[in-house]
Scaffold this motif. Structure first.
Motif, PDB file in Angstrom:
ATOM      1  N   ILE A  66       0.872  -1.172   0.000  1.00  0.00           N
ATOM      2  CA  ILE A  66       0.000   0.000   0.000  1.00  0.00           C
ATOM      3  C   ILE A  66       0.915   1.231   0.000  1.00  0.00           C
ATOM      4  O   ILE A  66       1.707   1.398   0.927  1.00  0.00           O
ATOM      5  CB  ILE A  66      -0.931   0.012   1.230  1.00  0.00           C
ATOM      6  N   PRO A  67       0.818   2.069  -1.024  1.00  0.00           N
ATOM      7  CA  PRO A  67       1.753   3.197  -1.122  1.00  0.00           C
ATOM      8  C   PRO A  67       1.712   4.093   0.123  1.00  0.00           C
ATOM      9  O   PRO A  67       0.641   4.426   0.623  1.00  0.00           O
ATOM     10  CB  PRO A  67       1.268   3.970  -2.356  1.00  0.00           C
ATOM     11  N   PHE A  68       2.860   4.478   0.582  1.00  0.00           N
ATOM     12  CA  PHE A  68       3.108   5.377   1.704  1.00  0.00           C
ATOM     13  C   PHE A  68       2.622   4.815   3.043  1.00  0.00           C
ATOM     14  O   PHE A  68       3.367   4.785   4.006  1.00  0.00           O
ATOM     15  CB  PHE A  68       2.470   6.764   1.446  1.00  0.00           C
ATOM     16  N   ILE A  69       1.392   4.342   3.114  1.00  0.00           N
ATOM     17  CA  ILE A  69       0.826   3.855   4.377  1.00  0.00           C
ATOM     18  C   ILE A  69       1.563   2.605   4.850  1.00  0.00           C
ATOM     19  O   ILE A  69       1.819   2.446   6.039  1.00  0.00           O
ATOM     20  CB  ILE A  69      -0.686   3.550   4.236  1.00  0.00           C
ATOM     21  N   GLY A  70       1.924   1.714   3.930  1.00  0.00           N
ATOM     22  CA  GLY A  70       2.608   0.478   4.305  1.00  0.00           C
ATOM     23  C   GLY A  70       3.960   0.729   4.954  1.00  0.00           C
ATOM     24  O   GLY A  70       4.329   0.071   5.920  1.00  0.00           O
ATOM     25  N   TYR A  71       4.708   1.691   4.422  1.00  0.00           N
ATOM     26  CA  TYR A  71       6.012   2.015   5.003  1.00  0.00           C
ATOM     27  C   TYR A  71       5.876   2.880   6.246  1.00  0.00           C
ATOM     28  O   TYR A  71       6.715   2.832   7.134  1.00  0.00           O
ATOM     29  CB  TYR A  71       6.914   2.697   3.974  1.00  0.00           C
ATOM     30  N   LEU A  72       4.811   3.657   6.311  1.00  0.00           N
ATOM     31  CA  LEU A  72       4.548   4.464   7.494  1.00  0.00           C
ATOM     32  C   LEU A  72       4.313   3.557   8.695  1.00  0.00           C
ATOM     33  O   LEU A  72       4.699   3.878   9.818  1.00  0.00           O
ATOM     34  CB  LEU A  72       3.338   5.371   7.252  1.00  0.00           C
ATOM     35  N   ASP A  73       3.720   2.400   8.432  1.00  0.00           N
ATOM     36  CA  ASP A  73       3.511   1.394   9.472  1.00  0.00           C
ATOM     37  C   ASP A  73       4.844   1.026  10.120  1.00  0.00           C
ATOM     38  O   ASP A  73       4.976   1.036  11.343  1.00  0.00           O
ATOM     39  CB  ASP A  73       2.849   0.166   8.821  1.00  0.00           C
ATOM     40  N   ASP A  74       5.843   0.726   9.301  1.00  0.00           N
ATOM     41  CA  ASP A  74       7.165   0.363   9.831  1.00  0.00           C
ATOM     42  C   ASP A  74       7.861   1.545  10.500  1.00  0.00           C
ATOM     43  O   ASP A  74       8.596   1.374  11.458  1.00  0.00           O
ATOM     44  CB  ASP A  74       8.055  -0.178   8.716  1.00  0.00           C
ATOM     45  N   ALA A  75       7.632   2.731   9.981  1.00  0.00           N
ATOM     46  CA  ALA A  75       8.316   3.906  10.507  1.00  0.00           C
ATOM     47  C   ALA A  75       7.672   4.449  11.783  1.00  0.00           C
ATOM     48  O   ALA A  75       8.321   5.174  12.525  1.00  0.00           O
ATOM     49  CB  ALA A  75       8.335   5.005   9.451  1.00  0.00           C
ATOM     50  N   VAL A  76       6.416   4.103  12.053  1.00  0.00           N
ATOM     51  CA  VAL A  76       5.727   4.647  13.221  1.00  0.00           C
ATOM     52  C   VAL A  76       5.452   3.578  14.276  1.00  0.00           C
ATOM     53  O   VAL A  76       5.751   3.763  15.459  1.00  0.00           O
ATOM     54  CB  VAL A  76       4.403   5.329  12.797  1.00  0.00           C
ATOM     55  N   ILE A  77       4.909   2.441  13.873  1.00  0.00           N
ATOM     56  CA  ILE A  77       4.479   1.438  14.850  1.00  0.00           C
ATOM     57  C   ILE A  77       5.663   0.789  15.558  1.00  0.00           C
ATOM     58  O   ILE A  77       5.640   0.628  16.777  1.00  0.00           O
ATOM     59  CB  ILE A  77       3.568   0.388  14.184  1.00  0.00           C
ATOM     60  N   VAL A  78       6.703   0.418  14.828  1.00  0.00           N
ATOM     61  CA  VAL A  78       7.861  -0.241  15.457  1.00  0.00           C
ATOM     62  C   VAL A  78       8.540   0.679  16.474  1.00  0.00           C
ATOM     63  O   VAL A  78       8.754   0.274  17.623  1.00  0.00           O
ATOM     64  CB  VAL A  78       8.849  -0.772  14.398  1.00  0.00           C
ATOM     65  N   PRO A  79       8.871   1.929  16.119  1.00  0.00           N
ATOM     66  CA  PRO A  79       9.465   2.799  17.147  1.00  0.00           C
ATOM     67  C   PRO A  79       8.509   3.060  18.319  1.00  0.00           C
ATOM     68  O   PRO A  79       8.958   3.156  19.463  1.00  0.00           O
ATOM     69  CB  PRO A  79       9.766   4.102  16.404  1.00  0.00           C
ATOM     70  N   PHE A  80       7.213   3.158  18.040  1.00  0.00           N
ATOM     71  CA  PHE A  80       6.250   3.379  19.120  1.00  0.00           C
ATOM     72  C   PHE A  80       6.216   2.179  20.067  1.00  0.00           C
ATOM     73  O   PHE A  80       6.204   2.345  21.289  1.00  0.00           O
ATOM     74  CB  PHE A  80       4.855   3.638  18.547  1.00  0.00           C
ATOM     75  N   LEU A  81       6.229   0.964  19.529  1.00  0.00           N
ATOM     76  CA  LEU A  81       6.247  -0.232  20.382  1.00  0.00           C
ATOM     77  C   LEU A  81       7.529  -0.296  21.210  1.00  0.00           C
ATOM     78  O   LEU A  81       7.495  -0.658  22.393  1.00  0.00           O
ATOM     79  CB  LEU A  81       6.108  -1.496  19.528  1.00  0.00           C
ATOM     80  N   PHE A  82       8.665   0.058  20.595  1.00  0.00           N
ATOM     81  CA  PHE A  82       9.921   0.084  21.352  1.00  0.00           C
ATOM     82  C   PHE A  82       9.881   1.147  22.436  1.00  0.00           C
ATOM     83  O   PHE A  82      10.377   0.938  23.533  1.00  0.00           O
ATOM     84  CB  PHE A  82      11.105   0.313  20.422  1.00  0.00           C
ATOM     85  N   PHE A  83       9.296   2.301  22.118  1.00  0.00           N
ATOM     86  CA  PHE A  83       9.175   3.371  23.108  1.00  0.00           C
ATOM     87  C   PHE A  83       8.352   2.904  24.307  1.00  0.00           C
ATOM     88  O   PHE A  83       8.745   3.093  25.460  1.00  0.00           O
ATOM     89  CB  PHE A  83       8.529   4.607  22.461  1.00  0.00           C
ATOM     90  N   ILE A  84       7.224   2.266  24.043  1.00  0.00           N
ATOM     91  CA  ILE A  84       6.365   1.758  25.121  1.00  0.00           C
ATOM     92  C   ILE A  84       7.113   0.693  25.924  1.00  0.00           C
ATOM     93  O   ILE A  84       7.054   0.671  27.160  1.00  0.00           O
ATOM     94  CB  ILE A  84       5.048   1.169  24.546  1.00  0.00           C
ATOM     95  N   ALA A  85       7.837  -0.196  25.231  1.00  0.00           N
ATOM     96  CA  ALA A  85       8.575  -1.261  25.926  1.00  0.00           C
ATOM     97  C   ALA A  85       9.660  -0.669  26.821  1.00  0.00           C
ATOM     98  O   ALA A  85       9.831  -1.099  27.964  1.00  0.00           O
ATOM     99  CB  ALA A  85       9.186  -2.219  24.906  1.00  0.00           C
ATOM    100  N   ILE A  86      10.384   0.323  26.321  1.00  0.00           N
ATOM    101  CA  ILE A  86      11.449   0.933  27.116  1.00  0.00           C
ATOM    102  C   ILE A  86      10.878   1.686  28.306  1.00  0.00           C
ATOM    103  O   ILE A  86      11.417   1.619  29.415  1.00  0.00           O
ATOM    104  CB  ILE A  86      12.309   1.864  26.223  1.00  0.00           C
ATOM    105  N   LYS A  87       9.765   2.388  28.114  1.00  0.00           N
ATOM    106  CA  LYS A  87       9.164   3.151  29.209  1.00  0.00           C
ATOM    107  C   LYS A  87       8.519   2.251  30.266  1.00  0.00           C
ATOM    108  O   LYS A  87       8.303   2.678  31.395  1.00  0.00           O
ATOM    109  CB  LYS A  87       8.120   4.136  28.676  1.00  0.00           C
ATOM    110  N   SER A  88       8.230   1.002  29.904  1.00  0.00           N
ATOM    111  CA  SER A  88       7.619   0.091  30.888  1.00  0.00           C
ATOM    112  C   SER A  88       8.657  -0.520  31.837  1.00  0.00           C
ATOM    113  O   SER A  88       8.300  -1.126  32.832  1.00  0.00           O
ATOM    114  CB  SER A  88       6.852  -1.025  30.168  1.00  0.00           C
ATOM    115  N   ILE A  89       9.940  -0.341  31.506  1.00  0.00           N
ATOM    116  CA  ILE A  89      11.025  -0.878  32.327  1.00  0.00           C
ATOM    117  C   ILE A  89      11.568   0.257  33.198  1.00  0.00           C
ATOM    118  O   ILE A  89      11.686   1.389  32.728  1.00  0.00           O
ATOM    119  CB  ILE A  89      12.171  -1.392  31.417  1.00  0.00           C
ATOM    120  N   PRO A  90      11.925  -0.022  34.450  1.00  0.00           N
ATOM    121  CA  PRO A  90      12.595   1.021  35.249  1.00  0.00           C
ATOM    122  C   PRO A  90      13.874   1.493  34.551  1.00  0.00           C
ATOM    123  O   PRO A  90      14.611   0.695  33.971  1.00  0.00           O
ATOM    124  CB  PRO A  90      12.917   0.306  36.565  1.00  0.00           C
ATOM    125  N   GLN A  91      14.125   2.793  34.585  1.00  0.00           N
ATOM    126  CA  GLN A  91      15.242   3.389  33.847  1.00  0.00           C
ATOM    127  C   GLN A  91      16.591   2.790  34.240  1.00  0.00           C
ATOM    128  O   GLN A  91      17.433   2.524  33.387  1.00  0.00           O
ATOM    129  CB  GLN A  91      15.258   4.906  34.058  1.00  0.00           C
TER     130      GLN A  91
END
Length: 143
Positions: A66-91
């Protein structure tokens, strides 16, 4: 623009990509180490597992064709999931895990090879599953 300026910009871009790769590698490594850490809660371990599985999975929420949206998925969802995972762990635990992962990567270049082997095996399994599914359907239809 002089050739020196062009060379400088190319070197800068090369270093930026190199830093992004190594930062991503260290982040994934730290999350893998954090899964085994006793101070990380079960909920955080589940979030980490989902984030890493989605990042390594060949299946996306939105397909890449899917043009643009398919790559936006990789560019937004993966970093967002990593951000949530990192924030769920004590620093402090995350920093400790990041140091452990960084030293593990330096000691063991085979870790990258193991990751490549796992991805290849995952693709082979998906290919075998798709072949079995299609051949089963064709047998049922007697084509």
């Amino acid at each position: 623009m002089t050739s020196f300026t062009v060379f400088y910009h190319i070197q800068r871009m090369k270093n930026k990509f190199k830093n992004i790769f190594f930062n991503f590698r260290d982040t994934v490594g730290a999350l893998l180490v954090a899964i085994k850490h006793p101070d990380v809660s079960l909920w955080s371990k589940i979030i980490i597992a989902v984030a890493i599985a989605y990042a390594l999975s060949p299946v996306d929420l939105l397909p890449d064709f899917i043009p643009f949206i398919g790559y936006l998925d990789d560019a937004v969802i993966v970093p967002f999931l990593f951000f949530i995972a990192i924030k769920s762990i004590p620093q402090s635990v995350y920093e400790e895990c990041k140091v452990q992962a960084h030293t593990a990567f330096k000691k063991s270049p085979g870790f990258i090879v193991l990751g490549i082997v796992i991805v290849i095996l995952l693709w082979a399994f998906i290919g075998f599953f798709m072949y079995a599914l299609v051949s089963g359907i064709l047998r049922l239809l007697k084509l």
